[in-house]
Design a protein around this motif. Structure first.
Motif, PDB file in Angstrom:
ATOM      1  N   LEU A  31     112.834  76.769  -3.369  1.00  0.00           N
ATOM      2  CA  LEU A  31     112.186  77.361  -4.541  1.00  0.00           C
ATOM      3  C   LEU A  31     110.888  78.052  -4.134  1.00  0.00           C
ATOM      4  CD1 LEU A  31     111.931  77.828  -7.574  1.00  0.00           C
ATOM      5  CD2 LEU A  31     110.958  75.529  -7.790  1.00  0.00           C
ATOM      6  N   HIS A  32     110.132  77.447  -3.244  1.00  0.00           N
ATOM      7  CA  HIS A  32     108.911  78.081  -2.752  1.00  0.00           C
ATOM      8  C   HIS A  32     109.243  79.409  -2.088  1.00  0.00           C
ATOM      9  CE1 HIS A  32     105.851  78.912   0.361  1.00  0.00           C
ATOM     10  NE2 HIS A  32     104.995  78.494  -0.558  1.00  0.00           N
ATOM     11  N   ALA A  33     110.286  79.425  -1.264  1.00  0.00           N
ATOM     12  CA  ALA A  33     110.674  80.654  -0.570  1.00  0.00           C
ATOM     13  C   ALA A  33     111.123  81.736  -1.544  1.00  0.00           C
ATOM     14  CB  ALA A  33     111.790  80.350   0.435  1.00  0.00           C
ATOM     15  N   ALA A  62     111.527  75.401 -19.450  1.00  0.00           N
ATOM     16  CA  ALA A  62     111.130  76.567 -18.658  1.00  0.00           C
ATOM     17  C   ALA A  62     110.962  76.260 -17.183  1.00  0.00           C
ATOM     18  CB  ALA A  62     109.823  77.134 -19.213  1.00  0.00           C
ATOM     19  N   ALA A  63     110.900  74.986 -16.811  1.00  0.00           N
ATOM     20  CA  ALA A  63     110.673  74.615 -15.412  1.00  0.00           C
ATOM     21  C   ALA A  63     111.832  75.063 -14.530  1.00  0.00           C
ATOM     22  CB  ALA A  63     110.468  73.108 -15.301  1.00  0.00           C
ATOM     23  N   ARG A  64     111.503  75.447 -13.317  1.00  0.00           N
ATOM     24  CA  ARG A  64     112.541  75.880 -12.377  1.00  0.00           C
ATOM     25  C   ARG A  64     113.293  74.700 -11.777  1.00  0.00           C
ATOM     26  NH1 ARG A  64     111.923  80.818  -9.980  1.00  0.00           N
ATOM     27  NH2 ARG A  64     114.010  80.388  -9.148  1.00  0.00           N
ATOM     28  N   MET A  65     112.615  73.556 -11.655  1.00  0.00           N
ATOM     29  CA  MET A  65     113.246  72.339 -11.137  1.00  0.00           C
ATOM     30  C   MET A  65     112.871  71.168 -12.026  1.00  0.00           C
ATOM     31  SD  MET A  65     112.906  72.033  -6.975  1.00  0.00           S
ATOM     32  CE  MET A  65     113.335  70.281  -7.040  1.00  0.00           C
ATOM     33  N   VAL A  66     113.859  70.361 -12.382  1.00  0.00           N
ATOM     34  CA  VAL A  66     113.620  69.112 -13.109  1.00  0.00           C
ATOM     35  C   VAL A  66     114.362  68.032 -12.336  1.00  0.00           C
ATOM     36  CG1 VAL A  66     113.774  67.892 -15.297  1.00  0.00           C
ATOM     37  CG2 VAL A  66     113.534  70.388 -15.290  1.00  0.00           C
ATOM     38  N   ILE A  67     113.615  67.130 -11.704  1.00  0.00           N
ATOM     39  CA  ILE A  67     114.263  66.161 -10.823  1.00  0.00           C
ATOM     40  C   ILE A  67     114.448  64.820 -11.534  1.00  0.00           C
ATOM     41  CG2 ILE A  67     113.257  67.324  -8.838  1.00  0.00           C
ATOM     42  CD1 ILE A  67     111.409  64.904  -8.464  1.00  0.00           C
ATOM     43  N   PRO A  68     115.501  64.064 -11.170  1.00  0.00           N
ATOM     44  CA  PRO A  68     115.764  62.763 -11.801  1.00  0.00           C
ATOM     45  C   PRO A  68     114.856  61.685 -11.225  1.00  0.00           C
ATOM     46  CG  PRO A  68     117.457  63.220 -10.176  1.00  0.00           C
ATOM     47  CD  PRO A  68     116.563  64.431 -10.206  1.00  0.00           C
ATOM     48  N   ASP A  69     113.662  61.558 -11.798  1.00  0.00           N
ATOM     49  CA  ASP A  69     112.653  60.633 -11.288  1.00  0.00           C
ATOM     50  C   ASP A  69     112.945  59.192 -11.673  1.00  0.00           C
ATOM     51  OD1 ASP A  69     110.001  59.100 -12.247  1.00  0.00           O
ATOM     52  OD2 ASP A  69     109.473  60.295 -10.493  1.00  0.00           O
ATOM     53  N   GLY A  70     113.531  58.983 -12.824  1.00  0.00           N
ATOM     54  CA  GLY A  70     113.721  57.622 -13.334  1.00  0.00           C
ATOM     55  C   GLY A  70     115.151  57.118 -13.224  1.00  0.00           C
ATOM     56  N   ALA A  71     115.268  55.790 -13.078  1.00  0.00           N
ATOM     57  CA  ALA A  71     116.592  55.175 -12.984  1.00  0.00           C
ATOM     58  C   ALA A  71     117.414  55.422 -14.242  1.00  0.00           C
ATOM     59  CB  ALA A  71     116.450  53.678 -12.728  1.00  0.00           C
ATOM     60  N   GLY A  72     116.763  55.476 -15.396  1.00  0.00           N
ATOM     61  CA  GLY A  72     117.495  55.721 -16.636  1.00  0.00           C
ATOM     62  C   GLY A  72     118.151  57.084 -16.655  1.00  0.00           C
ATOM     63  N   VAL A  73     117.463  58.089 -16.137  1.00  0.00           N
ATOM     64  CA  VAL A  73     118.031  59.438 -16.074  1.00  0.00           C
ATOM     65  C   VAL A  73     119.206  59.465 -15.106  1.00  0.00           C
ATOM     66  CG1 VAL A  73     117.564  61.834 -15.407  1.00  0.00           C
ATOM     67  CG2 VAL A  73     115.881  60.565 -16.758  1.00  0.00           C
ATOM     68  N   VAL A  74     119.072  58.780 -13.972  1.00  0.00           N
ATOM     69  CA  VAL A  74     120.180  58.704 -13.007  1.00  0.00           C
ATOM     70  C   VAL A  74     121.389  58.025 -13.654  1.00  0.00           C
ATOM     71  CG1 VAL A  74     120.932  57.650 -10.832  1.00  0.00           C
ATOM     72  CG2 VAL A  74     118.684  58.744 -10.986  1.00  0.00           C
ATOM     73  N   TRP A  75     121.149  56.940 -14.384  1.00  0.00           N
ATOM     74  CA  TRP A  75     122.238  56.241 -15.087  1.00  0.00           C
ATOM     75  C   TRP A  75     122.904  57.156 -16.105  1.00  0.00           C
ATOM     76  CZ3 TRP A  75     121.579  54.757 -20.413  1.00  0.00           C
ATOM     77  CH2 TRP A  75     122.653  54.038 -20.947  1.00  0.00           C
ATOM     78  N   ALA A  76     122.096  57.886 -16.874  1.00  0.00           N
ATOM     79  CA  ALA A  76     122.659  58.789 -17.887  1.00  0.00           C
ATOM     80  C   ALA A  76     123.477  59.895 -17.245  1.00  0.00           C
ATOM     81  CB  ALA A  76     121.533  59.387 -18.734  1.00  0.00           C
ATOM     82  N   LEU A  77     123.017  60.411 -16.111  1.00  0.00           N
ATOM     83  CA  LEU A  77     123.793  61.433 -15.391  1.00  0.00           C
ATOM     84  C   LEU A  77     125.106  60.848 -14.877  1.00  0.00           C
ATOM     85  CD1 LEU A  77     120.990  63.250 -13.360  1.00  0.00           C
ATOM     86  CD2 LEU A  77     122.332  64.215 -15.233  1.00  0.00           C
ATOM     87  N   GLY A  78     125.068  59.595 -14.417  1.00  0.00           N
ATOM     88  CA  GLY A  78     126.286  58.940 -13.946  1.00  0.00           C
ATOM     89  C   GLY A  78     127.336  58.821 -15.027  1.00  0.00           C
ATOM     90  N   ARG A  79     126.898  58.641 -16.256  1.00  0.00           N
ATOM     91  CA  ARG A  79     127.836  58.566 -17.369  1.00  0.00           C
ATOM     92  C   ARG A  79     128.488  59.918 -17.646  1.00  0.00           C
ATOM     93  NH1 ARG A  79     128.063  54.429 -20.818  1.00  0.00           N
ATOM     94  NH2 ARG A  79     128.295  55.790 -22.632  1.00  0.00           N
ATOM     95  N   GLN A  80     127.911  60.985 -17.070  1.00  0.00           N
ATOM     96  CA  GLN A  80     128.506  62.318 -17.161  1.00  0.00           C
ATOM     97  C   GLN A  80     129.240  62.689 -15.867  1.00  0.00           C
ATOM     98  OE1 GLN A  80     125.678  65.320 -18.548  1.00  0.00           O
ATOM     99  NE2 GLN A  80     124.417  63.718 -19.450  1.00  0.00           N
TER     100      GLN A  80
END
Length: 242
Positions: A31-33, A62-80
């Motif tokens: 992204l920096h590049a 609007a953010a260019r990157m949104v990273i999965p910082d929390g375990a809850g977000v990782v769990w929710a993504l796993g359900r998808q």
């Protein structure tokens, strides 16, 4: 079985965007590049806050990157069926500082208290002798001071800007900075306090068990109201995927 993510794609958790990636550091360098942009570190608490706060939601969108910082977000993504690893923002930010020191990036630091900023500057310049720290300012500024400081910051043409103003202010402040702006801009919450040595991060074993929230609650009992967002997040995810 869900496939391990290899290229960054964007999914949504309760309507809030998040990148599906297992190499957020490489994504950030790429992204920096490509000209840079805002990086957001998403956890369950921020997800619920963004649903209630349109300004925060717009900043994340609007953010260019949104990273999965929390375990809850990782769990929710796993359900998808998105299989990703948790990517703590503090670890990504530190890797980017190390990279900046060895690649000649211009670095700016914004936020925290005056004492923490003083200690942080000293520690980083000691630990990373090659660091080009072109701008640093604590977060306890008057409203009248901010416009001038923002102009100074942009004039420094930073490659990496780490902002510790707390959620949601750090995200909305970055999003509101005028374009064009280059470099990576990332909210880092309480990372400055930890790097400066004024606070400690949760033990590794608590991180492995995904209970860092409990450590923060023990250290700061006043956070209990904010922690109510965690069961609300889990319930909302379960209801959404029925």
């Amino acid at each position: 079985m869900a496939a391990l993510a290899t290229t960054p794609v964007r999914a949504r958790v309760l309507g809030i965007p998040v990148n599906v990636s297992n190499d957020v550091f490489r994504d950030a360098v790429d992204l920096h590049a490509a000209g840079g942009g805002q990086i957001v570190t998403l956890n369950a608490e921020m997800t619920m806050a963004a649903r209630a706060d349109p300004a925060l939601g717009a900043a994340i969108e609007a953010a260019r990157m949104v990273i999965p910082d929390g375990a809850g977000v990782v769990w929710a993504l796993g359900r998808q069926s998105h299989r990703v690893r948790r990517a703590p923002g503090i670890e990504l930010a530190r890797r980017l500082l190390d990279h900046a020191a060895t690649h000649g990036w211009r670095v700016a630091l914004v936020g925290a208290s005056p004492a923490v900023m003083d200690q942080l500057r000293d520690r980083l310049l000691h630990d990373l002798p090659g660091l080009k720290l072109v701008f640093s300012v604590h977060g306890y500024q008057s409203a009248e001071a901010w416009p001038g400081l923002e102009r100074q910051l942009l004039q420094c043409r930073p490659d990496l800007v780490l902002v510790a103003l707390g959620v949601p202010r750090q995200e909305t402040w970055i999003q509101a900075m005028p374009e064009p702006r280059s470099g990576l801009w990332m909210g880092v919450g309480g990372s400055f306090d930890i790097w400066a040595g004024t606070k400690k991060r949760a033990p590794t074993w608590m991180g492995a068990l995904h209970i860092e929230w409990l450590y923060r609650l023990i250290k700061e009992p006043s956070r209990w109201r904010r922690m109510l967002s965690l069961p609300a997040f889990a319930w909302a995810v379960l209801r959404e995927r029925r």
